[in-house]
Write an enzyme that holds these catalytic residues in place. Sequence first.
Site, mmCIF file in Angstrom:
data_model
loop_
_atom_site.group_PDB
_atom_site.id
_atom_site.type_symbol
_atom_site.label_atom_id
_atom_site.label_comp_id
_atom_site.label_asym_id
_atom_site.label_seq_id
_atom_site.Cartn_x
_atom_site.Cartn_y
_atom_site.Cartn_z
ATOM 1 N N THR A 185 0.864 -1.184 0.000
ATOM 2 C CA THR A 185 0.000 0.000 0.000
ATOM 3 C C THR A 185 0.901 1.235 0.000
ATOM 4 O OG1 THR A 185 -0.260 -0.242 2.403
ATOM 5 C CG2 THR A 185 -2.051 -1.058 1.026
ATOM 6 N N LYS A 232 3.968 -6.864 4.115
ATOM 7 C CA LYS A 232 3.700 -5.480 3.762
ATOM 8 C C LYS A 232 3.262 -4.738 5.013
ATOM 9 C CE LYS A 232 0.340 -3.533 3.133
ATOM 10 N NZ LYS A 232 -0.453 -2.599 4.017
ATOM 11 N N THR A 234 1.867 -8.744 11.489
ATOM 12 C CA THR A 234 1.904 -7.504 10.738
ATOM 13 C C THR A 234 0.590 -7.302 10.007
ATOM 14 O OG1 THR A 234 3.062 -6.275 9.068
ATOM 15 C CG2 THR A 234 2.899 -8.636 8.744
ATOM 16 N N GLU A 250 6.235 4.624 7.492
ATOM 17 C CA GLU A 250 5.856 5.855 6.788
ATOM 18 C C GLU A 250 6.677 7.038 7.302
ATOM 19 O OE1 GLU A 250 1.244 4.687 5.678
ATOM 20 O OE2 GLU A 250 1.646 5.804 7.522
ATOM 21 N N ASN A 286 -0.221 10.359 5.796
ATOM 22 C CA ASN A 286 -1.515 9.966 6.340
ATOM 23 C C ASN A 286 -2.587 11.033 6.153
ATOM 24 O OD1 ASN A 286 -1.386 7.202 7.774
ATOM 25 N ND2 ASN A 286 0.558 8.175 8.257
ATOM 26 N N THR A 313 -6.433 10.602 -0.799
ATOM 27 C CA THR A 313 -6.414 11.438 -1.986
ATOM 28 C C THR A 313 -5.321 11.037 -2.874
ATOM 29 O OG1 THR A 313 -4.946 13.036 -0.974
ATOM 30 C CG2 THR A 313 -7.289 13.394 -0.701
#
Length: 405
Positions: A153, A179, A190, A276, A400, A405
């Site tokens: 993702t 992932k 995970t 991230e 995030n 979007t």
Amino acid sequence: MAVGLGPLPDFHAITGLRLGVARAGIKKPGRRDLVVMALEEGAQVAGIFTRNQFCAAPVLVTREHLSQAAPRFLLINTGNANAGNGEQGVADARTCCAALADLTGTAPNQTLPFSTGVIGEPLPVEVIRNGLPEALDNLAENHWAEAAEGIMTTDTLPKGATCRLELDGKPVHISGISKGAGMIRPNMATMLGFLATDADIEPALLQSLVSELGEQSFNRITIDGDTSTNDACMLVATGRSEAPRLTADSPHLNAFREALKAVFMTLAHAIVRDGEGATKFITIRVEQAASTQEALDVAYTLAHSPLVKTALFASDPNWGRILAAVGRAGVPDLDLSAIEIDLGDVALVRNGGRAADYTEARGQAVMDESDITIRVGLGRGEVNDTVWTCDLSQDYVTINAEYRT
């Protein structure tokens, strides 16, 4: 921005398992987003799942199907979590399983579904159904790398690990992919992890291994303290190796367990390294605790502290933030004079205050590194435990804030 995360390995094929990948267009056109794993008859599957009470529909259906039939397929989509969709989500997951069953001549409950992506949006069932023929057409034992990409993702890089060992002179292979980059504080595993081996493993032992090793690896990582609705970690044993069958009293079990653990650890650490916005990989080691829970309370308090995590991002040796986090971790009756806190090889805290030989320059030298270890000695017992995390950067907020979007 992955921290020390290199290219995928050359995966060992797992006889009895083939992988197919499609570009179905679930969320974005042109990217790999649908994965099918086909298992030969006789393969065993075990797994662990999220404890989030809003668990996703595919988690519910996979648990149900595992209790009913021998799995022949794993069906994984990215781009949509199929979570928060109530009964319609469950019906949609079952419809996808039935669609794969129609194409393969198997029973619907022989497919285990998995989803990852945005929560609360209807699963695009027709898009997935239309992508299945492509995935089935390119089934192959050597498509691990494509599958690793197909389950991503917000990951910046695909994640995988593989190894080969010999048991009683016969080769055994292990390969796996995972992932995850955000919404990561697994409470079992995970967000998604898939490991497979050609070893022949007793079913009860297979479940024991995935539970034990998932606890030591995926259940010791955190990015942001959020447990996903979709967490799942599955372990497949095809039984196609000529090595002796592994049972609880097998003389080869320890060697196999250590090899499997290494793959679990590599996949779990890769998630943290690709967190991230991450720029630092942080190991938090708590020693001399009175219990495992006590050690984890301290470790996770440090790992989830925004002040500690932002100081790490800034490479700021603000050791007072670490000291404060240890103090508020909820451990009763701490003997402050017994606590030791180290940053890498630099002593930060001794005898209730700053270590006598600490200097800002020495602390800064450690903080400038990309891999950092924080060690806390509580002086209360003999229990040690470790948690892995990352720093908190502006990019985490941006990723995030813009996720849908």
